[in-house]
Design a protein around this motif. Structure first.
Motif, PDB file in Angstrom:
ATOM      1  N   GLU A  17     -21.147  11.638   9.927  1.00 39.08           N
ATOM      2  CA  GLU A  17     -20.477  11.536   8.627  1.00 39.08           C
ATOM      3  C   GLU A  17     -19.102  12.195   8.639  1.00 39.08           C
ATOM      4  N   GLY A  18     -18.962  13.283   9.387  1.00 42.41           N
ATOM      5  CA  GLY A  18     -17.680  13.969   9.484  1.00 42.41           C
ATOM      6  C   GLY A  18     -16.603  13.098  10.106  1.00 42.41           C
ATOM      7  N   LEU A  19     -16.965  12.391  11.181  1.00 37.81           N
ATOM      8  CA  LEU A  19     -16.031  11.483  11.842  1.00 37.81           C
ATOM      9  C   LEU A  19     -15.575  10.385  10.897  1.00 37.81           C
ATOM     10  N   VAL A  20     -16.523   9.799  10.189  1.00 34.72           N
ATOM     11  CA  VAL A  20     -16.205   8.715   9.259  1.00 34.72           C
ATOM     12  C   VAL A  20     -15.352   9.237   8.102  1.00 34.72           C
ATOM     13  N   ALA A  21     -15.697  10.392   7.560  1.00 37.30           N
ATOM     14  CA  ALA A  21     -14.924  10.972   6.458  1.00 37.30           C
ATOM     15  C   ALA A  21     -13.500  11.306   6.893  1.00 37.30           C
ATOM     16  N   LYS A  22     -13.362  11.854   8.088  1.00 38.01           N
ATOM     17  CA  LYS A  22     -12.033  12.193   8.618  1.00 38.01           C
ATOM     18  C   LYS A  22     -11.179  10.935   8.782  1.00 38.01           C
ATOM     19  N   MET A  23     -11.773   9.873   9.298  1.00 33.88           N
ATOM     20  CA  MET A  23     -11.032   8.622   9.476  1.00 33.88           C
ATOM     21  C   MET A  23     -10.675   8.008   8.131  1.00 33.88           C
ATOM     22  N   LYS A  24     -11.583   8.086   7.184  1.00 37.23           N
ATOM     23  CA  LYS A  24     -11.321   7.547   5.845  1.00 37.23           C
ATOM     24  C   LYS A  24     -10.108   8.245   5.227  1.00 37.23           C
ATOM     25  N   GLU A  25     -10.066   9.554   5.351  1.00 35.25           N
ATOM     26  CA  GLU A  25      -8.937  10.314   4.820  1.00 35.25           C
ATOM     27  C   GLU A  25      -7.641   9.964   5.553  1.00 35.25           C
ATOM     28  N   SER A  26      -7.720   9.799   6.854  1.00 29.77           N
ATOM     29  CA  SER A  26      -6.543   9.440   7.645  1.00 29.77           C
ATOM     30  C   SER A  26      -5.999   8.075   7.230  1.00 29.77           C
ATOM     31  N   ILE A  27      -6.883   7.115   7.043  1.00 28.05           N
ATOM     32  CA  ILE A  27      -6.468   5.770   6.610  1.00 28.05           C
ATOM     33  C   ILE A  27      -5.832   5.849   5.231  1.00 28.05           C
ATOM     34  N   ALA A  28      -6.424   6.628   4.341  1.00 26.07           N
ATOM     35  CA  ALA A  28      -5.879   6.768   2.988  1.00 26.07           C
ATOM     36  C   ALA A  28      -4.476   7.364   3.036  1.00 26.07           C
ATOM     37  N   LYS A  29      -4.293   8.409   3.841  1.00 24.66           N
ATOM     38  CA  LYS A  29      -2.975   9.039   3.957  1.00 24.66           C
ATOM     39  C   LYS A  29      -1.934   8.059   4.501  1.00 24.66           C
ATOM     40  N   GLN A  30      -2.314   7.307   5.529  1.00 28.33           N
ATOM     41  CA  GLN A  30      -1.393   6.320   6.104  1.00 28.33           C
ATOM     42  C   GLN A  30      -1.020   5.255   5.073  1.00 28.33           C
ATOM     43  N   THR A  31      -1.993   4.819   4.297  1.00 26.08           N
ATOM     44  CA  THR A  31      -1.751   3.799   3.273  1.00 26.08           C
ATOM     45  C   THR A  31      -0.815   4.321   2.198  1.00 26.08           C
ATOM     46  N   ILE A  32      -1.035   5.555   1.773  1.00 25.89           N
ATOM     47  CA  ILE A  32      -0.179   6.170   0.759  1.00 25.89           C
ATOM     48  C   ILE A  32       1.245   6.324   1.282  1.00 25.89           C
ATOM     49  N   GLU A  33       1.384   6.812   2.507  1.00 25.82           N
ATOM     50  CA  GLU A  33       2.716   6.992   3.095  1.00 25.82           C
ATOM     51  C   GLU A  33       3.465   5.664   3.177  1.00 25.82           C
ATOM     52  N   LYS A  34       2.772   4.632   3.616  1.00 22.86           N
ATOM     53  CA  LYS A  34       3.401   3.310   3.711  1.00 22.86           C
ATOM     54  C   LYS A  34       3.823   2.827   2.322  1.00 22.86           C
ATOM     55  N   PHE A  35       2.958   2.998   1.349  1.00 26.09           N
ATOM     56  CA  PHE A  35       3.253   2.581  -0.018  1.00 26.09           C
ATOM     57  C   PHE A  35       4.475   3.322  -0.557  1.00 26.09           C
ATOM     58  N   ILE A  36       4.518   4.629  -0.359  1.00 19.85           N
ATOM     59  CA  ILE A  36       5.652   5.411  -0.857  1.00 19.85           C
ATOM     60  C   ILE A  36       6.949   4.983  -0.170  1.00 19.85           C
ATOM     61  N   ARG A  37       6.912   4.768   1.147  1.00 18.23           N
ATOM     62  CA  ARG A  37       8.113   4.302   1.863  1.00 18.23           C
ATOM     63  C   ARG A  37       8.593   2.961   1.312  1.00 18.23           C
ATOM     64  N   GLU A  38       7.663   2.071   1.032  1.00 24.74           N
ATOM     65  CA  GLU A  38       8.040   0.756   0.491  1.00 24.74           C
ATOM     66  C   GLU A  38       8.616   0.883  -0.909  1.00 24.74           C
ATOM     67  N   MET A  39       8.052   1.764  -1.710  1.00 31.83           N
ATOM     68  CA  MET A  39       8.572   1.975  -3.066  1.00 31.83           C
ATOM     69  C   MET A  39       9.960   2.627  -3.016  1.00 31.83           C
ATOM     70  N   GLU A  40      10.142   3.573  -2.101  1.00 35.98           N
ATOM     71  CA  GLU A  40      11.457   4.196  -1.945  1.00 35.98           C
ATOM     72  C   GLU A  40      12.493   3.178  -1.481  1.00 35.98           C
ATOM     73  N   ALA A  41      12.069   2.225  -0.665  1.00 41.26           N
ATOM     74  CA  ALA A  41      12.980   1.191  -0.171  1.00 41.26           C
ATOM     75  C   ALA A  41      13.511   0.306  -1.298  1.00 41.26           C
ATOM     76  N   ILE A  42      12.756   0.218  -2.396  1.00 42.11           N
ATOM     77  CA  ILE A  42      13.244  -0.591  -3.526  1.00 42.11           C
ATOM     78  C   ILE A  42      13.788   0.280  -4.657  1.00 42.11           C
ATOM     79  N   GLY A  43      13.969   1.571  -4.344  1.00 40.88           N
ATOM     80  CA  GLY A  43      14.676   2.424  -5.287  1.00 40.88           C
ATOM     81  C   GLY A  43      13.867   3.385  -6.125  1.00 40.88           C
ATOM     82  N   TYR A  44      12.574   3.494  -5.887  1.00 35.53           N
ATOM     83  CA  TYR A  44      11.749   4.434  -6.644  1.00 35.53           C
ATOM     84  C   TYR A  44      11.628   5.749  -5.892  1.00 35.53           C
ATOM     85  N   SER A  45      11.609   6.855  -6.625  1.00 40.19           N
ATOM     86  CA  SER A  45      11.355   8.162  -6.012  1.00 40.19           C
ATOM     87  C   SER A  45       9.835   8.376  -5.958  1.00 40.19           C
ATOM     88  N   GLU A  46       9.432   9.382  -5.218  1.00 41.26           N
ATOM     89  CA  GLU A  46       8.009   9.703  -5.159  1.00 41.26           C
ATOM     90  C   GLU A  46       7.494  10.088  -6.541  1.00 41.26           C
TER      91      GLU A  46
END
Length: 122
Positions: free
Chosen positions: A78-107
């Protein structure tokens, strides 16, 4: 499982990533049987050797375990799966924020939009 593969990079890492997401999302239950190489390759429309490479990497990383009597099973770590889930979530959030910043939105703008949407859903 719906496969989304593109030609911009090697196929086996894409397969591995999508299988990890399926495990993290619970599509494949922890401790449960995992499909065979043949089943997965046919489903994804790829060569069995390509799928085998992805599965070997999944096994190396601990997401699936080969059992001689029952084939491959999904990890019960369960620890491995939870750690990966959190990692995927962080990567998704970072990508989303970069894309939003690219169109002019701040964090801060993004956070406000998300909070507003949450309030609208209530």
């Amino acid at each position: 499982m719906k496969w989304k593969l593109d030609d911009s990079r090697p196929i086996w890492p894409q397969l591995k990533e999508q299988l990890i997401i399926a495990i993290v999302a619970g599509e494949y239950k922890m401790g449960g049987a995992f499909p065979t190489v043949r089943e997965l390759a046919e489903s994804a429309g790829v060569n069995r050797n390509t799928m085998q490479r992805a599965l070997s990497e999944l096994e190396h990383d601990g997401f699936v375990i080969t059992n001689r009597t029952v084939g491959r099973v999904v990890t019960t770590d369960e620890g491995l799966v939870a750690k990966m889930k959190e990692s995927i979530a962080k990567q998704t959030i970072e990508k989303f924020i970069r894309e939003m910043e690219a169109i002019g939105y701040s964090e801060d703008d993004v956070v406000k939009m998300i909070k507003k949407r949450g309030e609208e859903d209530k």
